[in-house]
Design an enzyme around this catalytic site. Structure first.
Site, PDB file in Angstrom:
ATOM      1  N   GLN A 186      -4.766  -5.037   7.114  1.00  9.51           N
ATOM      2  CA  GLN A 186      -5.734  -5.759   6.661  1.00  9.51           C
ATOM      3  C   GLN A 186      -5.724  -7.090   7.166  1.00  9.51           C
ATOM      4  O   GLN A 186      -6.513  -8.099   6.735  1.00  9.51           O
ATOM      5  CB  GLN A 186      -5.757  -5.799   5.050  1.00  9.51           C
ATOM      6  CG  GLN A 186      -5.719  -4.729   4.142  1.00  9.51           C
ATOM      7  CD  GLN A 186      -7.141  -4.273   4.070  1.00  9.51           C
ATOM      8  OE1 GLN A 186      -8.217  -4.947   4.239  1.00  9.51           O
ATOM      9  NE2 GLN A 186      -7.111  -3.091   3.736  1.00  9.51           N
ATOM     10  N   CYS A 213      -4.752   2.542  -3.660  1.00  7.56           N
ATOM     11  CA  CYS A 213      -3.500   3.196  -3.025  1.00  7.56           C
ATOM     12  C   CYS A 213      -2.289   2.219  -3.323  1.00  7.56           C
ATOM     13  O   CYS A 213      -1.613   1.963  -2.442  1.00  7.56           O
ATOM     14  CB  CYS A 213      -3.461   3.364  -1.632  1.00  7.56           C
ATOM     15  SG  CYS A 213      -4.594   4.585  -1.187  1.00  7.56           S
ATOM     16  N   ASP A 219       2.887  -4.221   7.994  1.00 12.47           N
ATOM     17  CA  ASP A 219       1.636  -3.395   7.980  1.00 12.47           C
ATOM     18  C   ASP A 219       0.359  -4.534   7.973  1.00 12.47           C
ATOM     19  O   ASP A 219       0.020  -5.152   7.294  1.00 12.47           O
ATOM     20  CB  ASP A 219       1.580  -2.815   6.517  1.00 12.47           C
ATOM     21  CG  ASP A 219       0.289  -2.118   6.199  1.00 12.47           C
ATOM     22  OD1 ASP A 219      -0.536  -2.193   7.048  1.00 12.47           O
ATOM     23  OD2 ASP A 219       0.251  -1.190   5.222  1.00 12.47           O
ATOM     24  N   HIS A 236       1.032  -1.147  -0.135  1.00  8.66           N
ATOM     25  CA  HIS A 236      -0.011  -0.119  -0.007  1.00  8.66           C
ATOM     26  C   HIS A 236       0.670   1.214   0.172  1.00  8.66           C
ATOM     27  O   HIS A 236       2.087   1.208   0.529  1.00  8.66           O
ATOM     28  CB  HIS A 236      -0.759  -0.010   1.277  1.00  8.66           C
ATOM     29  CG  HIS A 236      -1.983   1.101   1.531  1.00  8.66           C
ATOM     30  ND1 HIS A 236      -1.547   2.301   1.698  1.00  8.66           N
ATOM     31  CD2 HIS A 236      -3.272   0.942   1.194  1.00  8.66           C
ATOM     32  CE1 HIS A 236      -2.703   2.797   1.750  1.00  8.66           C
ATOM     33  NE2 HIS A 236      -3.671   2.252   1.361  1.00  8.66           N
ATOM     34  N   LYS A 266     -10.411   0.105  10.545  1.00  9.18           N
ATOM     35  CA  LYS A 266     -10.790  -0.941   9.633  1.00  9.18           C
ATOM     36  C   LYS A 266     -11.143  -2.224  10.455  1.00  9.18           C
ATOM     37  O   LYS A 266     -11.076  -3.293   9.910  1.00  9.18           O
ATOM     38  CB  LYS A 266      -9.528  -1.067   8.868  1.00  9.18           C
ATOM     39  CG  LYS A 266      -9.299  -0.016   7.486  1.00  9.18           C
ATOM     40  CD  LYS A 266      -8.257  -0.322   6.808  1.00  9.18           C
ATOM     41  CE  LYS A 266      -7.902   0.613   5.881  1.00  9.18           C
ATOM     42  NZ  LYS A 266      -6.930   0.727   4.936  1.00  9.18           N
TER      43      LYS A 266
END
Ligand SMILES: *Cc1c(COP(=O)(O)O)cnc(C)c1O
Length: 434
Positions: free
Chosen positions: A231, A392, A228, A150, A254
């Protein structure tokens, strides 16, 4: 739902969850429908149709428990943290500090001193890139990121390497969307790699990257690794000690929580080596006209008044997820992924991007001869919210040779019927655009 895992403060405002005693299997459709009823937005109609929300990768909806907790805080408990000796300030501080403990438990950090509250995943990575850059990166050093990052885990490192005269290299991937681990091993052999940045679950391809293995390989050459988790944290159990990553980042919004709050996890001994990111109140030790000394982590990185209500709301969201069980959520979302994959692949002229063996419930696709934006706009007419665009991840779009895709991303409140509705809508789109 058992109340035992909820803290008393959350328990008092979680009023509308169902009375299920969950086992360790996947969620049943009946359970999903009951949980879905906790999310008021999901009862809205869009263009005369009941809403099907399939943009959970961009942001998730909020359950009443979180909405009520924010209301409760602002209506009855509002005060600032770490300042006052009066009741409201003390109450806010206690509730705020409790969430730091809760987050540490949620991702199995060794200690709550390893949890830094930030605005979101983007700020978490910027914080690391800036401070790690200052403390540890010099001309000639190398930073590795993957081909599927991302922008949030790409652009900050690009800025750092440009500023500090380092090199940024990209770990390539296969057409299916799996990282080339041999190429990764080869890149590490330069002996110059100081930091590896990797997306845990791709927001475009759904790939679940082998981050534990990648961490082991990075550590073998003395590099640190940032994962990261924007998600992954909302969709599967996370154990940062098992992953053995140096940094792990995610966003509240999220994870069925409020916007404006996110988490940076860092191993304490690594956080200790980093200078402050911002300067001001709350992060100082002693200030004189000549010089200032700074607090230890995590407060060193939390200058100014934090997002108090949002942090407390994040605690409620995490409690809500823990009460369902992340294993059950992961199992259920896997059934959604399988159903969606089979149904999408059965549509003539549809290309599915991302076919990794280990994959989360993220489906990026295009229909032959139809622009992604038209798919999104026409789906909206059917009450279906999907994302369209570059997500993104422009370097990844370039790798895939497309300028945009349509993307359906699932959460535990999505039903099998939602997927049926999506498929019917896509057939309509094809008919209309022919
Ligand atoms: C959304 C996302 C981010 C950025 O999160 P923000 O909440 O916008 O800060 C970073 N990485 C991934 C993989 C994301 O999906």
């Amino acid at each position: 739902m058992t109340a035992s895992v909820l803290t008393p403060a959350q328990n008092s405002v979680i009023t509308s969850v169902s009375g299920f005693q969950f086992s360790t299997s996947s969620l049943t459709q009946a359970e999903v429908l009951q949980l879905k009823a906790d999310f008021p937005v999901l009862a809205e109609t869009v263009n005369g149709k009941s809403l099907v929300y399939l943009d959970n990768g961009a942001t998730t909806q909020k359950p009443w428990a979180v909405i009520n907790r924010l209301n409760q805080f602002y209506a009855h408990e509002n005060g600032t943290v770490r300042r006052g000796v009066y009741k409201l300030a003390e109450g806010a501080t206690t509730a705020f500090d409790a969430v730091r403990e809760q987050v540490a438990g949620f991702i199995n950090a060794k200690s709550s001193t390893e949890i830094v509250f930030v605005r979101g995943c983007t700020e978490a990575i910027n914080l690391v890139a800036t401070t790690f850059g200052k403390a540890h990166l010099q001309a000639g050093d190398e930073i590795l990121v993957t081909a599927m990052e991302h922008h949030a885990n790409f652009v900050p490192w690009q800025q750092v390497y440009l500023e500090r005269g380092c090199t940024l290299k990209v770990i390539p991937m296969s057409d299916a969307g799996e990282l080339d681990m041999q190429a990764y091993a080869h890149l590490l052999q330069s002996g110059k790699v100081k930091l590896v940045g990797v997306i845990h679950v791709s927001n475009v391809l759904g790939t679940i990257n082998p981050v534990a293995e990648m961490a082991k390989m990075a550590h073998a050459v003395g590099a640190k690794i940032l994962v990261d988790g924007a998600q992954s944290a909302p969709h599967m159990p996370i154990d940062v000690q098992a992953l053995d990553c140096d940094f792990f980042t995610f966003s509240g919004h999220k994870l069925y929580g409020p916007t404006g709050v996110g988490v940076l996890y860092g191993k304490y001994e690594v956080l200790e080596t980093l200078p402050p990111y911002q300067f001001g109140g709350d992060m100082i030790d002693v200030v004189s006209l000549e010089k200032t000394t700074f607090l230890a982590p995590p407060l060193r990185f939390e200058a100014g008044t934090p997002a108090i209500a949002q942090v407390i709301g994040l605690g409620t969201a995490i409690g809500y997820l823990q009460a369902i069980g992340l294993e059950r959520i992961a199992l259920y979302e896997e059934t959604l992924r399988q159903q969606a994959t089979d149904a999408l692949l059965a549509i003539e002229g549809l290309t599915l991007y991302g076919q990794a063996k280990h994959k989360a419930a993220v489906c990026s696709f295009l229909l032959e001869g139809i622009h992604a934006f038209d798919i999104g706009t026409l789906a909206d007419l059917e009450g279906i919210a999907i994302r369209t665009g570059h997500h993104c991840a422009q370097p990844l779009m370039k790798r895939l040779n497309v300028s945009a895709t349509a993307r359906a991303t699932f959460g535990f409140y999505n039903t099998h019927e939602d997927i049926d509705r999506l498929v019917v809508a896509l057939h309509k789109v094809i008919k209309l655009c022919k």
